[in-house]
Design a protein around this motif. Structure first.
Motif, PDB file in Angstrom:
ATOM      1  N   ALA A  38       0.576  -1.266  -0.198  1.00 32.01           N
ATOM      2  CA  ALA A  38      -0.227   0.496   0.346  1.00 32.01           C
ATOM      3  C   ALA A  38       0.839   1.207   0.023  1.00 32.01           C
ATOM      4  CB  ALA A  38      -1.128   0.179   1.266  1.00 32.01           C
ATOM      5  N   GLY A  39       2.084   0.957   0.370  1.00 32.22           N
ATOM      6  CA  GLY A  39       2.971   2.340   0.213  1.00 32.22           C
ATOM      7  C   GLY A  39       3.339   3.104  -0.559  1.00 32.22           C
ATOM      8  N   VAL A  40       2.801   2.339  -2.030  1.00 31.86           N
ATOM      9  CA  VAL A  40       3.633   2.643  -3.191  1.00 31.86           C
ATOM     10  C   VAL A  40       1.916   3.396  -3.366  1.00 31.86           C
ATOM     11  CG1 VAL A  40       3.897   2.226  -5.168  1.00 31.86           C
ATOM     12  CG2 VAL A  40       5.017   0.335  -3.621  1.00 31.86           C
ATOM     13  N   ALA A  41       0.646   3.225  -2.951  1.00 29.19           N
ATOM     14  CA  ALA A  41      -0.264   3.708  -3.716  1.00 29.19           C
ATOM     15  C   ALA A  41       0.306   4.732  -3.076  1.00 29.19           C
ATOM     16  CB  ALA A  41      -1.125   2.320  -3.439  1.00 29.19           C
ATOM     17  N   PHE A  42       0.362   4.829  -1.648  1.00 29.46           N
ATOM     18  CA  PHE A  42       0.207   5.781  -1.030  1.00 29.46           C
ATOM     19  C   PHE A  42       1.315   7.339  -1.927  1.00 29.46           C
ATOM     20  CE2 PHE A  42      -1.140   4.697   3.149  1.00 29.46           C
ATOM     21  CZ  PHE A  42      -1.774   5.923   3.719  1.00 29.46           C
ATOM     22  N   GLN A  43       2.605   6.721  -2.156  1.00 31.11           N
ATOM     23  CA  GLN A  43       3.019   7.782  -3.197  1.00 31.11           C
ATOM     24  C   GLN A  43       2.416   8.041  -4.178  1.00 31.11           C
ATOM     25  OE1 GLN A  43       5.771   8.982  -1.550  1.00 31.11           O
ATOM     26  NE2 GLN A  43       5.137   7.913   0.535  1.00 31.11           N
ATOM     27  N   VAL A  44       1.969   7.255  -4.990  1.00 34.12           N
ATOM     28  CA  VAL A  44       1.174   7.271  -6.069  1.00 34.12           C
ATOM     29  C   VAL A  44      -0.084   8.913  -6.272  1.00 34.12           C
ATOM     30  CG1 VAL A  44      -0.356   6.378  -7.821  1.00 34.12           C
ATOM     31  CG2 VAL A  44       1.765   5.387  -7.469  1.00 34.12           C
ATOM     32  N   LEU A  45      -1.040   8.730  -4.651  1.00 34.20           N
ATOM     33  CA  LEU A  45      -1.932   9.611  -4.754  1.00 34.20           C
ATOM     34  C   LEU A  45      -1.197  11.180  -4.062  1.00 34.20           C
ATOM     35  CD1 LEU A  45      -4.882   7.043  -2.390  1.00 34.20           C
ATOM     36  CD2 LEU A  45      -4.554   8.195  -4.555  1.00 34.20           C
ATOM     37  N   ILE A  46      -0.549  10.899  -3.485  1.00 34.94           N
ATOM     38  CA  ILE A  46       0.675  11.683  -3.192  1.00 34.94           C
ATOM     39  C   ILE A  46       0.780  12.833  -4.409  1.00 34.94           C
ATOM     40  CG2 ILE A  46       1.979  13.028  -1.089  1.00 34.94           C
ATOM     41  CD1 ILE A  46       1.728  10.664   0.343  1.00 34.94           C
ATOM     42  N   VAL A  47       1.070  12.072  -4.613  1.00 36.88           N
ATOM     43  CA  VAL A  47       2.083  12.727  -6.152  1.00 36.88           C
ATOM     44  C   VAL A  47       1.062  13.131  -7.475  1.00 36.88           C
ATOM     45  CG1 VAL A  47       3.744  12.706  -7.626  1.00 36.88           C
ATOM     46  CG2 VAL A  47       3.982  12.338  -5.749  1.00 36.88           C
ATOM     47  N   ILE A  98       5.766  -6.055  -5.201  1.00 31.30           N
ATOM     48  CA  ILE A  98       4.891  -6.999  -5.776  1.00 31.30           C
ATOM     49  C   ILE A  98       3.604  -5.086  -6.218  1.00 31.30           C
ATOM     50  CG2 ILE A  98       2.772  -7.849  -4.952  1.00 31.30           C
ATOM     51  CD1 ILE A  98       5.066  -9.503  -3.934  1.00 31.30           C
ATOM     52  N   GLY A  99       3.577  -3.985  -5.130  1.00 27.30           N
ATOM     53  CA  GLY A  99       2.812  -2.890  -5.018  1.00 27.30           C
ATOM     54  C   GLY A  99       2.400  -2.268  -5.920  1.00 27.30           C
ATOM     55  N   GLY A 100       4.548  -1.619  -6.962  1.00 32.94           N
ATOM     56  CA  GLY A 100       4.293  -1.576  -8.073  1.00 32.94           C
ATOM     57  C   GLY A 100       3.754  -2.614  -9.618  1.00 32.94           C
ATOM     58  N   ALA A 101       3.833  -3.582  -8.933  1.00 36.01           N
ATOM     59  CA  ALA A 101       2.592  -4.375 -10.601  1.00 36.01           C
ATOM     60  C   ALA A 101       1.043  -4.510 -10.316  1.00 36.01           C
ATOM     61  CB  ALA A 101       3.559  -6.074 -10.121  1.00 36.01           C
ATOM     62  N   LEU A 102       0.553  -4.791  -9.224  1.00 33.92           N
ATOM     63  CA  LEU A 102      -0.601  -4.668  -9.041  1.00 33.92           C
ATOM     64  C   LEU A 102      -1.503  -2.763  -9.135  1.00 33.92           C
ATOM     65  CD1 LEU A 102      -0.556  -6.810  -5.094  1.00 33.92           C
ATOM     66  CD2 LEU A 102      -1.571  -7.409  -7.851  1.00 33.92           C
ATOM     67  N   LEU A 103      -0.506  -2.186  -9.079  1.00 35.12           N
ATOM     68  CA  LEU A 103      -0.750  -0.316  -9.218  1.00 35.12           C
ATOM     69  C   LEU A 103      -0.975  -0.404 -10.719  1.00 35.12           C
ATOM     70  CD1 LEU A 103      -1.074   1.625  -7.806  1.00 35.12           C
ATOM     71  CD2 LEU A 103       0.778   2.701  -8.810  1.00 35.12           C
ATOM     72  N   ALA A 104      -0.727  -1.202 -11.929  1.00 35.43           N
ATOM     73  CA  ALA A 104      -0.472  -1.045 -13.036  1.00 35.43           C
ATOM     74  C   ALA A 104      -1.861  -1.587 -13.424  1.00 35.43           C
ATOM     75  CB  ALA A 104       0.849  -2.011 -13.671  1.00 35.43           C
ATOM     76  N   ILE A 105      -2.113  -2.767 -12.612  1.00 33.88           N
ATOM     77  CA  ILE A 105      -2.974  -3.352 -13.411  1.00 33.88           C
ATOM     78  C   ILE A 105      -4.492  -3.236 -12.139  1.00 33.88           C
ATOM     79  CG2 ILE A 105      -3.718  -6.207 -13.065  1.00 33.88           C
ATOM     80  CD1 ILE A 105      -1.334  -7.159 -12.832  1.00 33.88           C
ATOM     81  N   VAL A 106      -4.467  -2.872 -10.929  1.00 31.51           N
ATOM     82  CA  VAL A 106      -5.380  -2.897 -10.288  1.00 31.51           C
ATOM     83  C   VAL A 106      -5.695  -1.724 -10.388  1.00 31.51           C
ATOM     84  CG1 VAL A 106      -6.435  -4.627  -9.736  1.00 31.51           C
ATOM     85  CG2 VAL A 106      -4.820  -3.148  -8.394  1.00 31.51           C
TER      86      VAL A 106
END
Length: 426
Positions: free
Chosen positions: A37-46, A167-175
């Protein structure tokens, strides 16, 4: 063996202790969920809220602020509350907060302030969870098995930190980001279910004497920590180590990406090697602790951590020196850095847990943890000043100097000859 310990059964494979198996599985799941989820947090922030650099700094600070203002109080509470119940409740709270994020995204209500509230709430819940978990562990396994237990936890944490972002980066691109938060919320709910299955006997604290309040108990915890003949040098060494670590981790990203011009993929490879080193260190940590003793194993980790940062400060590296050589040196430095932490962390935490009586575990750990977070804050600010005044390599060298000082604190103290499982008299 301390009278507060579980039964002094002969050491065996640590995951064969049912209570620890539940605890370890839940902790591992939470570690993976958090890094994903840390990956998703960074995406949301930026990308979603378009945070300014100042707002990014505020969001990062909010995750640590609860430790500075509540750390000592929560530590005192954990010496009176049922720690297993507190762990379950905070994990459920984490699942609820994480589930709110995709709702905010879908409804268009996510902005800086709502994300700041989420970050602060998760920081408070993490504080409560950490404050419950550390003093709970000595109730789950014999104290002689604490190094093996903490090593297992360190191994899974390292794997999560290494593999989770990928894993987070891959899932972020998919879902997409909202689904990642749903996944982390589900993981937290499963972790809470596992934690609720932990069977543990916890003592009820005696009622406070007339005229005493939580402030008296906090002061008692601080006096115990800093007057203890071996915990005092351990705590002071950890504080100095955190100061050095805050300097090097703050400067390293700028040094690697700007000074050495490493591409992002190469920087990621170097960090991954640090994770590999951490895993190797956690694997060998219990054996080193048993053979050398807790004090010398911790000292070995403290000495080892000097080497990579001194090397990066002294070895002449530049973008013109060739990508292969530069990446090789940086990756090797990160491997040794991870190896050092993998060796010292399980022995450090296990020694604290084995020495302190159960009734003061929460306050002892919270005292050390709160000062560490405060020192990290100061070190991060100091790193910015040092990078500006003396440059990046010299800043890394200054961090290495603090690591040397942390080693000397142990080398010239009774902790050097301490072993795991020392008897503690109340």
């Amino acid at each position: 063996m301390d009278e507060d310990s579980p039964s002094a059964a002969p050491p065996r494979e640590i995951l064969r202790h049912p209570a620890f198996a539940f605890f370890w599985t839940a902790t591992t799941l939470r570690a993976f969920g958090s890094t994903i989820a840390g990956v998703a947090f960074q995406v949301l922030i930026v990308t979603v809220i378009g945070a300014t650099p100042g707002q990014v700094g505020i969001l990062n600070a909010l995750s640590v602020v609860p430790y500075l203002f509540l750390g000592l109080i929560v530590g005192a509470w954990m010496d009176r509350w049922r720690r297993q119940r507190a762990l379950v409740v905070t994990t459920i709270g984490r699942a609820v907060v994480l589930a709110i994020v995709p709702v905010l995204v879908v409804t268009g209500a996510l902005d800086f302030w709502s994300l700041a509230a989420v970050t602060l709430a998760l920081g408070v819940l993490t504080l409560f969870g950490d404050s419950a978990a550390q003093p709970l562990l000595p109730r789950l396994v014999p104290r002689a098995s604490l190094p093996a237990a903490n090593a297992r936890l360190g191994q899974s944490q390292t794997v999560a930190q290494t593999a989770g972002p990928a894993i987070g980066g891959a899932l972020l691109a998919i879902v997409g980001a909202p689904i990642l938060f749903v996944i982390d919320a589900v993981i937290a709910a499963v972790a809470a279910l596992l934690q609720s299955g932990i069977v543990v006997s916890e003592k009820r604290a005696a009622p406070r004497a007339a005229g005493r309040h939580v402030g008296h108990e906090i002061a008692q915890g601080m006096r115990y920590t800093y007057r203890h003949p071996t915990l005092r040098p351990l705590a002071l060494s950890i504080h100095v180590w955190f100061l050095g670590n805050s300097i090097v981790v703050t400067a390293f990203v700028v040094f690697a990406l700007r000074e050495l011009a490493l591409p992002p993929w190469a920087y990621g490879v170097a960090l991954a090697l640090g994770g590999v080193g951490g895993f190797v260190g956690a694997v060998i940590a219990p054996r080193l602790g048993a053979r050398l003793g807790a004090g010398r194993a911790i000292l070995l980790g403290r000495v080892l951590v000097v080497l990579p940062w001194a090397a990066l400060a002294l070895v002449p590296l530049s973008p013109d020196g060739g990508m292969g050589v530069t990446l090789g040196v940086v990756a090797a430095a990160q491997f040794v850095y991870g190896l050092a932490m993998g060796i010292e962390d399980p022995n450090d935490i296990s020694y604290r847990q084995s020495v302190a009586p159960d009734g003061i575990q929460g306050r002892m750990n919270s005292t050390i943890r709160t000062v560490n977070r405060t020192v990290f804050f100061v070190g991060a600010l100091l790193a910015g000043l040092l990078m500006t005044v003396i440059g990046l390599p010299a800043t890394l060298g200054a961090g290495a100097g603090f690591f040397v000082l942390a080693s000397l604190v142990i080398a010239f103290s009774p902790l050097r000859s301490a072993r795991h499982g020392g008897t503690t008299k109340n």
